[in-house]
Structures are given as structure tokens and as C-alpha cells.
Design a protein around this motif. Structure first.
Motif, PDB file in Angstrom:
ATOM      1  N   THR A 287       9.085  12.603  -8.565  1.00  0.00           N
ATOM      2  CA  THR A 287       9.901  11.522  -8.024  1.00  0.00           C
ATOM      3  C   THR A 287      10.024  10.429  -9.098  1.00  0.00           C
ATOM      4  OG1 THR A 287       8.029  10.328  -7.074  1.00  0.00           O
ATOM      5  CG2 THR A 287       9.150  11.904  -5.638  1.00  0.00           C
ATOM      6  N   PRO A 288      11.169   9.768  -9.181  1.00  0.00           N
ATOM      7  CA  PRO A 288      11.334   8.704 -10.174  1.00  0.00           C
ATOM      8  C   PRO A 288      10.334   7.557  -9.998  1.00  0.00           C
ATOM      9  CG  PRO A 288      13.465   9.369  -9.329  1.00  0.00           C
ATOM     10  CD  PRO A 288      12.421  10.068  -8.493  1.00  0.00           C
ATOM     11  N   VAL A 289       9.864   7.335  -8.786  1.00  0.00           N
ATOM     12  CA  VAL A 289       8.934   6.234  -8.514  1.00  0.00           C
ATOM     13  C   VAL A 289       7.654   6.383  -9.334  1.00  0.00           C
ATOM     14  CG1 VAL A 289       7.569   5.132  -6.691  1.00  0.00           C
ATOM     15  CG2 VAL A 289       9.857   5.953  -6.196  1.00  0.00           C
ATOM     16  N   MET A 290       7.316   7.611  -9.670  1.00  0.00           N
ATOM     17  CA  MET A 290       6.083   7.866 -10.417  1.00  0.00           C
ATOM     18  C   MET A 290       6.067   7.182 -11.775  1.00  0.00           C
ATOM     19  SD  MET A 290       5.803  11.911  -9.545  1.00  0.00           S
ATOM     20  CE  MET A 290       4.633  12.236 -10.814  1.00  0.00           C
ATOM     21  N   VAL A 291       7.228   7.001 -12.385  1.00  0.00           N
ATOM     22  CA  VAL A 291       7.279   6.458 -13.744  1.00  0.00           C
ATOM     23  C   VAL A 291       8.043   5.148 -13.872  1.00  0.00           C
ATOM     24  CG1 VAL A 291       7.014   8.715 -14.825  1.00  0.00           C
ATOM     25  CG2 VAL A 291       9.297   7.864 -14.359  1.00  0.00           C
ATOM     26  N   GLU A 292       8.781   4.740 -12.859  1.00  0.00           N
ATOM     27  CA  GLU A 292       9.685   3.602 -13.035  1.00  0.00           C
ATOM     28  C   GLU A 292       8.990   2.288 -13.311  1.00  0.00           C
ATOM     29  OE1 GLU A 292      10.676   2.551  -8.365  1.00  0.00           O
ATOM     30  OE2 GLU A 292      12.126   3.656  -9.555  1.00  0.00           O
ATOM     31  N   SER A 293       7.729   2.128 -12.931  1.00  0.00           N
ATOM     32  CA  SER A 293       7.056   0.852 -13.177  1.00  0.00           C
ATOM     33  C   SER A 293       6.190   0.858 -14.437  1.00  0.00           C
ATOM     34  CB  SER A 293       6.214   0.471 -11.959  1.00  0.00           C
ATOM     35  OG  SER A 293       5.237   1.460 -11.729  1.00  0.00           O
ATOM     36  N   ILE A 294       6.230   1.935 -15.208  1.00  0.00           N
ATOM     37  CA  ILE A 294       5.486   1.988 -16.472  1.00  0.00           C
ATOM     38  C   ILE A 294       6.089   0.967 -17.431  1.00  0.00           C
ATOM     39  CG2 ILE A 294       5.054   3.420 -18.514  1.00  0.00           C
ATOM     40  CD1 ILE A 294       4.841   5.809 -16.626  1.00  0.00           C
TER      41      ILE A 294
ATOM     42  N   THR B 245       0.833  -1.202   0.000  1.00  0.00           N
ATOM     43  CA  THR B 245       0.000   0.000   0.000  1.00  0.00           C
ATOM     44  C   THR B 245       0.869   1.255   0.000  1.00  0.00           C
ATOM     45  OG1 THR B 245      -1.712  -1.212   1.199  1.00  0.00           O
ATOM     46  CG2 THR B 245      -1.876   1.183   1.203  1.00  0.00           C
ATOM     47  N   LEU B 246       1.927   1.264   0.797  1.00  0.00           N
ATOM     48  CA  LEU B 246       2.829   2.423   0.829  1.00  0.00           C
ATOM     49  C   LEU B 246       3.510   2.620  -0.523  1.00  0.00           C
ATOM     50  CD1 LEU B 246       4.434   2.082   4.368  1.00  0.00           C
ATOM     51  CD2 LEU B 246       2.686   3.688   3.608  1.00  0.00           C
ATOM     52  N   HIS B 247       3.877   1.529  -1.174  1.00  0.00           N
ATOM     53  CA  HIS B 247       4.484   1.637  -2.501  1.00  0.00           C
ATOM     54  C   HIS B 247       3.480   2.244  -3.488  1.00  0.00           C
ATOM     55  CE1 HIS B 247       6.926   0.879  -6.004  1.00  0.00           C
ATOM     56  NE2 HIS B 247       5.885   0.287  -6.564  1.00  0.00           N
ATOM     57  N   GLU B 248       2.240   1.796  -3.417  1.00  0.00           N
ATOM     58  CA  GLU B 248       1.213   2.341  -4.300  1.00  0.00           C
ATOM     59  C   GLU B 248       1.001   3.827  -4.024  1.00  0.00           C
ATOM     60  OE1 GLU B 248      -0.508   0.703  -6.898  1.00  0.00           O
ATOM     61  OE2 GLU B 248       1.131  -0.668  -6.518  1.00  0.00           O
ATOM     62  N   PHE B 249       1.026   4.218  -2.756  1.00  0.00           N
ATOM     63  CA  PHE B 249       0.899   5.642  -2.407  1.00  0.00           C
ATOM     64  C   PHE B 249       2.051   6.444  -3.013  1.00  0.00           C
ATOM     65  CE2 PHE B 249      -1.628   5.084   1.825  1.00  0.00           C
ATOM     66  CZ  PHE B 249      -2.794   4.870   1.100  1.00  0.00           C
ATOM     67  N   SER B 250       3.238   5.869  -3.033  1.00  0.00           N
ATOM     68  CA  SER B 250       4.403   6.605  -3.532  1.00  0.00           C
ATOM     69  C   SER B 250       4.304   6.875  -5.031  1.00  0.00           C
ATOM     70  CB  SER B 250       5.692   5.860  -3.214  1.00  0.00           C
ATOM     71  OG  SER B 250       5.793   4.687  -3.994  1.00  0.00           O
TER      72      SER B 250
ATOM     73  N   ILE C 279      -2.637   1.414   7.972  1.00  0.00           N
ATOM     74  CA  ILE C 279      -3.009   1.809   6.606  1.00  0.00           C
ATOM     75  C   ILE C 279      -3.842   3.085   6.635  1.00  0.00           C
ATOM     76  CG2 ILE C 279      -4.443   1.167   4.611  1.00  0.00           C
ATOM     77  CD1 ILE C 279      -3.427  -1.715   4.981  1.00  0.00           C
ATOM     78  N   SER C 280      -4.784   3.163   7.565  1.00  0.00           N
ATOM     79  CA  SER C 280      -5.629   4.355   7.678  1.00  0.00           C
ATOM     80  C   SER C 280      -4.804   5.589   8.018  1.00  0.00           C
ATOM     81  CB  SER C 280      -6.715   4.138   8.730  1.00  0.00           C
ATOM     82  OG  SER C 280      -7.580   3.102   8.333  1.00  0.00           O
ATOM     83  N   LYS C 281      -3.801   5.421   8.879  1.00  0.00           N
ATOM     84  CA  LYS C 281      -2.930   6.538   9.245  1.00  0.00           C
ATOM     85  C   LYS C 281      -2.150   7.034   8.031  1.00  0.00           C
ATOM     86  CE  LYS C 281       1.059   5.975  11.148  1.00  0.00           C
ATOM     87  NZ  LYS C 281       2.145   5.493  11.934  1.00  0.00           N
ATOM     88  N   HIS C 282      -1.607   6.108   7.249  1.00  0.00           N
ATOM     89  CA  HIS C 282      -0.851   6.477   6.056  1.00  0.00           C
ATOM     90  C   HIS C 282      -1.769   7.111   5.002  1.00  0.00           C
ATOM     91  CE1 HIS C 282       3.000   4.928   7.272  1.00  0.00           C
ATOM     92  NE2 HIS C 282       2.476   3.746   7.550  1.00  0.00           N
ATOM     93  N   LEU C 283      -3.010   6.624   4.909  1.00  0.00           N
ATOM     94  CA  LEU C 283      -3.969   7.204   3.978  1.00  0.00           C
ATOM     95  C   LEU C 283      -4.265   8.652   4.358  1.00  0.00           C
ATOM     96  CD1 LEU C 283      -6.024   7.151   1.669  1.00  0.00           C
ATOM     97  CD2 LEU C 283      -7.671   6.194   3.294  1.00  0.00           C
ATOM     98  N   ALA C 284      -4.494   8.897   5.633  1.00  0.00           N
ATOM     99  CA  ALA C 284      -4.773  10.267   6.089  1.00  0.00           C
ATOM    100  C   ALA C 284      -3.593  11.181   5.789  1.00  0.00           C
ATOM    101  CB  ALA C 284      -5.092  10.267   7.585  1.00  0.00           C
TER     102      ALA C 284
ATOM    103  N   GLU D 113      -7.433  -1.672  -1.137  1.00  0.00           N
ATOM    104  CA  GLU D 113      -6.756  -2.891  -1.605  1.00  0.00           C
ATOM    105  C   GLU D 113      -5.832  -3.439  -0.517  1.00  0.00           C
ATOM    106  OE1 GLU D 113      -4.782  -1.738  -5.215  1.00  0.00           O
ATOM    107  OE2 GLU D 113      -6.663  -1.541  -6.317  1.00  0.00           O
ATOM    108  N   GLY D 114      -5.141  -2.549   0.164  1.00  0.00           N
ATOM    109  CA  GLY D 114      -4.274  -2.968   1.269  1.00  0.00           C
ATOM    110  C   GLY D 114      -5.069  -3.585   2.404  1.00  0.00           C
ATOM    111  N   ARG D 115      -6.202  -2.957   2.745  1.00  0.00           N
ATOM    112  CA  ARG D 115      -7.057  -3.501   3.813  1.00  0.00           C
ATOM    113  C   ARG D 115      -7.566  -4.886   3.439  1.00  0.00           C
ATOM    114  NH1 ARG D 115      -9.737   1.849   3.529  1.00  0.00           N
ATOM    115  NH2 ARG D 115      -8.689   3.173   5.037  1.00  0.00           N
ATOM    116  N   ILE D 116      -7.918  -5.063   2.163  1.00  0.00           N
ATOM    117  CA  ILE D 116      -8.402  -6.372   1.709  1.00  0.00           C
ATOM    118  C   ILE D 116      -7.305  -7.418   1.868  1.00  0.00           C
ATOM    119  CG2 ILE D 116      -9.059  -7.678  -0.361  1.00  0.00           C
ATOM    120  CD1 ILE D 116     -10.659  -5.137  -1.202  1.00  0.00           C
TER     121      ILE D 116
END
Length: 186
Positions: free
Chosen positions: A34-41, A21-26, A172-177, A124-127
Motif C-alpha cells: 500500500t502507498p501508505v507504507m512509504v508516503e511518510s518517509i 492509532t489507526l493511521h499508525e496501524f496502516s 483501540i483494543s478491537k482494532h489491535l486484535a 501510544e493511542g491508549r496513552i
């Protein structure tokens, strides 16, 4: 059945769910490049699909620009096309043998849209956390049915698993907030 191993495996699965979930947030950009925005395209390269970070150097020369320099100059157009298809909210500019991606200011609508995407990633992380809980509870119930553990062990283990579940869901909720606050900050 080893209840401690089951609990450890459950914690591991739940930790991986939070890390995912944190990776998806990044990958959600907040106006800062940030490079993370495009590196998995994925890019069509050499007859197959490859991730951008496998075929190019990705840097951020300033906080508002992502710079992509492919190792093979023949891939410039493929990378440009992949970036356009990804719909990240910016247009890639080919300049010689590099691609620059200037980050536009986020509009209020785009910020709200990104917040919705963050909520989707969090769900998705909660699931994943709930799935880990369900799988481990099923395993200990099977052990109880097989007579490997007592009723007291079953109840105690279920309670411990539920406590772990609640802890990871709260994380997860804390990171979402936090991500939502970051997205809405102008």
C-alpha cells in the motif's frame, strides 16, 4: 464552566487518538503493498527533509509491489537511500526513472515483530486517550474548586468521561486484535 463543551472536547481528543492509532496501524504492512507504507518517509531533498509523498507519485501496480516515480529524476538516489534507511523489510530497485519496491513474503519472525510494533502503536493511542481523560478531569476539578460547578456535577462529569474513556480504549483494543489477526494470517 460549560461541562458539555468539556465532554465534547474530550470526545474530540479521544477520537483523534483512535484515528492516529489507526493511521499508525496502516503503516504496518501485512504482505500487501500500500502507498501508505512509504508516503511518510522523509527524504533529503532540495536542502531539507521532505515527505516522500510530496516529491513523488506512489502507486501499487500489483499487490506485491510499490512503485515510486519522483517528479524530479535527480532525487532517485536520495529516495532509494531513504527507503533503505527506513528498514521496512524490502529493498528498493532503481529501474530507469522509477523505483520499485517488491514486497517479500513475511516470515513468522517478521510477523511477530510487526505484531509487537502494533502493540506499541496501540499503547501510544491508549496513552493519548488517558491523557485526554486526565486533562478534562483536572479541568472540571478546577471548576469545582473555583465554585463554578457543584459536587454532583463533578461526579456526574467524571463518570461520563470515564465511560467515554472505556469506549475509546475498547475501540483501540478491537482494532489491535484485528490488525494482529491480519498480521498473523499466512
Amino acid at each position: 464552566m460549560d461541562l458539555k463543551k468539556t465532554l465534547t472536547d474530550t470526545r474530540t481528543a479521544m477520537t483523534k487518538a483512535v484515528e492516529f492509532t489507526l493511521h499508525e496501524f496502516s503503516t504496518l504492512h501485512t504482505g500487501k503493498a500500500t502507498p501508505v507504507m512509504v508516503e511518510s518517509i522523509t527524504v533529503d531533498a532540495y536542502g531539507s527533509s521532505m515527505r516522500l509523498k510530496e516529491i513523488a507519485a506512489i502507486t501499487t501496480p500489483d499487490p506485491r509491489t510499490i512503485q515510486i516515480q519522483p517528479w524530479d529524476k535527480g532525487l532517485l538516489r536520495s529516495i532509494e537511500k531513504a527507503l533503505q534507511v527506513a528498514k521496512l523489510g524490502f529493498n528498493p530497485l532503481v529501474q530507469g526513472d522509477i523505483i520499485r519496491c517488491p514486497m517479500p513474503e513475511l516470515s513468522r519472525e517478521r510477523r511477530q515483530e510487526l505484531a509487537k510494533v502494533a502493540h506499541t502503536h496501540a499503547e501510544e493511542g491508549r496513552i493519548r486517550v488517558r491523557t485526554a481523560r486526565r486533562d478534562s478531569i483536572e479541568a472540571i476539578k478546577k471548576a469545582k474548586t473555583a465554585g463554578a460547578i457543584s459536587e454532583d456535577d463533578l461526579k456526574r462529569s467524571e463518570k461520563e468521561i470515564q465511560v467515554e474513556h472505556d469506549k475509546y480504549i475498547a475501540e483501540i483494543s478491537k482494532h489491535l486484535a484485528s490488525k494482529e489477526a491480519e498480521l498473523m494470517k499466512v
